[in-house]
Each structure stands twice: as structure tokens, then as C-alpha cells.
Design a protein around this motif. Structure first.
Motif, PDB file in Angstrom:
ATOM      1  N   ARG A   1       0.846  -1.194   0.000  1.00 38.97           N
ATOM      2  CA  ARG A   1       0.000   0.000   0.000  1.00 38.97           C
ATOM      3  C   ARG A   1       0.879   1.241   0.000  1.00 38.97           C
ATOM      4  NH1 ARG A   1      -2.141  -3.483   3.884  1.00 38.97           N
ATOM      5  NH2 ARG A   1      -4.172  -4.375   3.331  1.00 38.97           N
TER       6      ARG A   1
ATOM      7  N   ASP B   1       2.828   4.501   1.075  1.00 39.55           N
ATOM      8  CA  ASP B   1       3.491   4.826   2.340  1.00 39.55           C
ATOM      9  C   ASP B   1       2.942   6.146   2.887  1.00 39.55           C
ATOM     10  OD1 ASP B   1       5.148   5.123   4.486  1.00 39.55           O
ATOM     11  OD2 ASP B   1       6.992   5.340   3.328  1.00 39.55           O
TER      12      ASP B   1
ATOM     13  N   VAL C   1       2.889   3.479   9.159  1.00 41.49           N
ATOM     14  CA  VAL C   1       2.953   2.031   9.369  1.00 41.49           C
ATOM     15  C   VAL C   1       4.256   1.486   8.796  1.00 41.49           C
ATOM     16  CG1 VAL C   1       0.446   1.728   9.386  1.00 41.49           C
ATOM     17  CG2 VAL C   1       1.691   1.590   7.222  1.00 41.49           C
ATOM     18  N   SER C   2       4.641   0.302   9.261  1.00 42.13           N
ATOM     19  CA  SER C   2       5.877  -0.326   8.804  1.00 42.13           C
ATOM     20  C   SER C   2       5.665  -0.964   7.430  1.00 42.13           C
ATOM     21  CB  SER C   2       6.305  -1.405   9.800  1.00 42.13           C
ATOM     22  OG  SER C   2       5.368  -2.462   9.825  1.00 42.13           O
ATOM     23  N   ASP C   3       6.789  -1.344   6.793  1.00 43.39           N
ATOM     24  CA  ASP C   3       6.701  -2.018   5.505  1.00 43.39           C
ATOM     25  C   ASP C   3       5.928  -3.323   5.630  1.00 43.39           C
ATOM     26  OD1 ASP C   3       8.093  -0.004   4.338  1.00 43.39           O
ATOM     27  OD2 ASP C   3       9.974  -1.104   4.133  1.00 43.39           O
ATOM     28  N   ALA C   4       6.137  -4.025   6.732  1.00 38.82           N
ATOM     29  CA  ALA C   4       5.437  -5.296   6.934  1.00 38.82           C
ATOM     30  C   ALA C   4       3.925  -5.088   6.961  1.00 38.82           C
ATOM     31  CB  ALA C   4       5.911  -5.951   8.229  1.00 38.82           C
ATOM     32  N   ASP C   5       3.487  -4.000   7.580  1.00 36.42           N
ATOM     33  CA  ASP C   5       2.048  -3.724   7.655  1.00 36.42           C
ATOM     34  C   ASP C   5       1.491  -3.243   6.319  1.00 36.42           C
ATOM     35  OD1 ASP C   5       1.875  -4.420  10.345  1.00 36.42           O
ATOM     36  OD2 ASP C   5       2.413  -2.398  11.013  1.00 36.42           O
ATOM     37  N   ARG C   6       2.340  -2.674   5.491  1.00 40.00           N
ATOM     38  CA  ARG C   6       1.891  -2.190   4.186  1.00 40.00           C
ATOM     39  C   ARG C   6       1.723  -3.317   3.170  1.00 40.00           C
ATOM     40  NH1 ARG C   6       6.370   1.331   2.372  1.00 40.00           N
ATOM     41  NH2 ARG C   6       5.086   1.591   0.509  1.00 40.00           N
TER      42      ARG C   6
ATOM     43  N   THR D   1       0.226  -6.377   1.399  1.00 36.21           N
ATOM     44  CA  THR D   1      -1.091  -6.996   1.316  1.00 36.21           C
ATOM     45  C   THR D   1      -0.929  -8.513   1.229  1.00 36.21           C
ATOM     46  OG1 THR D   1      -1.124  -6.942  -1.100  1.00 36.21           O
ATOM     47  CG2 THR D   1      -1.943  -4.986   0.067  1.00 36.21           C
TER      48      THR D   1
ATOM     49  N   ARG E   1       2.290 -10.423  -0.335  1.00 37.41           N
ATOM     50  CA  ARG E   1       3.076 -11.465   0.330  1.00 37.41           C
ATOM     51  C   ARG E   1       3.245 -12.675  -0.586  1.00 37.41           C
ATOM     52  NH1 ARG E   1       3.549 -10.764   5.925  1.00 37.41           N
ATOM     53  NH2 ARG E   1       2.355  -8.992   6.718  1.00 37.41           N
TER      54      ARG E   1
ATOM     55  N   MET F   1      11.665  -7.543   7.788  1.00 41.54           N
ATOM     56  CA  MET F   1      11.158  -8.272   8.939  1.00 41.54           C
ATOM     57  C   MET F   1      12.282  -8.972   9.689  1.00 41.54           C
ATOM     58  SD  MET F   1       7.758 -10.033   7.333  1.00 41.54           S
ATOM     59  CE  MET F   1       6.522  -9.083   6.436  1.00 41.54           C
TER      60      MET F   1
END
Length: 206
Positions: free
Chosen positions: A60, A62, A66-71, A73, A77, A184
């Protein structure tokens, strides 16, 4: 010249064979993230000359909250886990920005943090896959990654390239040694190197 010829023929063949997969993945990105479908970012190429790397978008926008991990989808992944997000980079290979095999192009902001030996990784075209990727993909620490990159630069040959390409196929199919986002498990290189420089000063003060 032989390596470049292999890059052109190989990237054309892969783009043709994987076009249905790439089209389906692009549609999945559009449905889950909207536009743009492609992710473009400036990376250092051969001799640190910048070029625009092309991949499928997996995150999503930036917003700084939020962190890259949370961005990432769920679709993103999956694309990263299967390496399908890398398929548009075959266009970079066709253009001559990259090779099928070579050190992976990292971020421009990392350039001041390489050692002189590590800078050798930029003496050749960056690759879609490399010696480091078949020894752990993005589940390696920075020092180990760079050791493997330098080994490739100093020992590169068509035989080694073929070895890497064959092992890459097995690694991608088995999805060994990969996490959806290297952030991560691995801090940014600039952060890691700054912390390393501070350690001697902290030990003296204590």
C-alpha cells in the motif's frame, strides 16, 4: 557479448512463457491495490549508474505511519514469496540495465555505506538472481550477502551463471530461504552500519 546474448534470449523467452502468469498477477494487484500496478524505484546499476527498477507493486502507499510489513497486502506477500513480483524486471534485463545473473541491485541510499571491497559488486551489471540468492535469498545478514556477491564478481563464468540459474529455479519452486519482506528479519544497511560505527565509541565511554 555471450553473456549479453544469453540475457536477451533468456529474458525474451521468460517474458513469453510467463506472460499469462504476469497478466494474472497484474490483475490481482489492480484489484487489491489499484493503480499503479508497477513499482518503480531508482537503483544503482553497473558502475553505480542509476536506473529505474521495475517490479509488480506489493505494498500500500506509504503514509509514514505504518511499517513495511504492515503495508504488505496478502496478494503482495504471495507475489514476493513466489518471486512473481520480480517478473517485470526482465524488462530491465532486455534494456541492458540488468543481467539475468549478478549481485541484486539495492537502494541508492546504501552507496555511502559499502566498503571498498563491497563496492566491487557494482563493477558489473546487477542481476535478477545471484550467488547470494541461491544461498538463502533474503534470509542472510548483510556481511554474508556481500561476501557471496564479491565471490561471484571475482569468479563469474558462464558455467557459474548456469549453476545459479538452475539453483534459482529450485529455490523459487521450493520457496526456501525467503520471507515476504527482508525488513522483517534484517535492518536497513545504513542503520546497521551506523550502529556498527557507534559500538567502539560506546565501549570506550563505558
Amino acid at each position: 557479448m555471450i553473456k549479453r546474448s544469453i540475457d536477451i534470449v533468456g529474458s525474451l523467452a521468460l517474458l513469453t512463457l510467463t506472460f499469462p502468469v504476469l497478466a494474472g498477477a497484474a490483475l490481482a494487484v489492480y484489484l487489491s491495490l489499484g493503480r499503479p500496478i508497477l513499482f518503480r524505484q531508482i537503483r544503482p546499476g553497473k558502475n553505480e549508474v542509476p536506473f529505474i527498477l521495475i517490479k509488480l507493486r506489493t505494498m500500500r502507499e506509504d503514509n509514514g505511519e505504518v511499517s513495511d510489513a504492515d503495508r504488505l497486502t496478502p496478494v503482495g506477500r504471495w507475489l514476493r514469496r513466489t518471486s512473481i513480483d520480480e517478473l517485470p524486471s526482465l524488462i530491465n534485463v532486455l534494456r541492458g540495465d540488468m543481467s539475468l545473473v549478478g549481485p541484486r541491485p539495492l537502494l541508492m541510499k546504501y552507496l555511502p555505506f559499502y566498503t571498498e571491497t563491497e563496492r566491487l559488486r557494482h563493477s558489473i551489471r546487477p542481476g535478477l538472481t545471484g550467488w547470494a540468492q541461491v544461498h538463502g535469498r533474503n534470509n542472510l545478514d548483510w556481511d554474508k550477502r556481500f561476501q557471496l556477491d564479491i565471490y561471484y564478481v571475482k569468479n563469474r563464468s558462464l558455467a557459474l551463471d548456469l549453476n545459479i540459474l538452475l539453483r534459482t529455479a529450485g529455490t523459487v519452486l521450493s520457496q526456501r530461504g525467503v520471507v515476504p519482506s527482508s525488513n522483517m528479519t534484517l535492518s536497513d544497511l545504513d542503520v546497521a552500519r551506523r550502529e556498527r560505527r557507534r559500538r567502539p565509541l560506546l565501549s570506550v565511554d563505558s
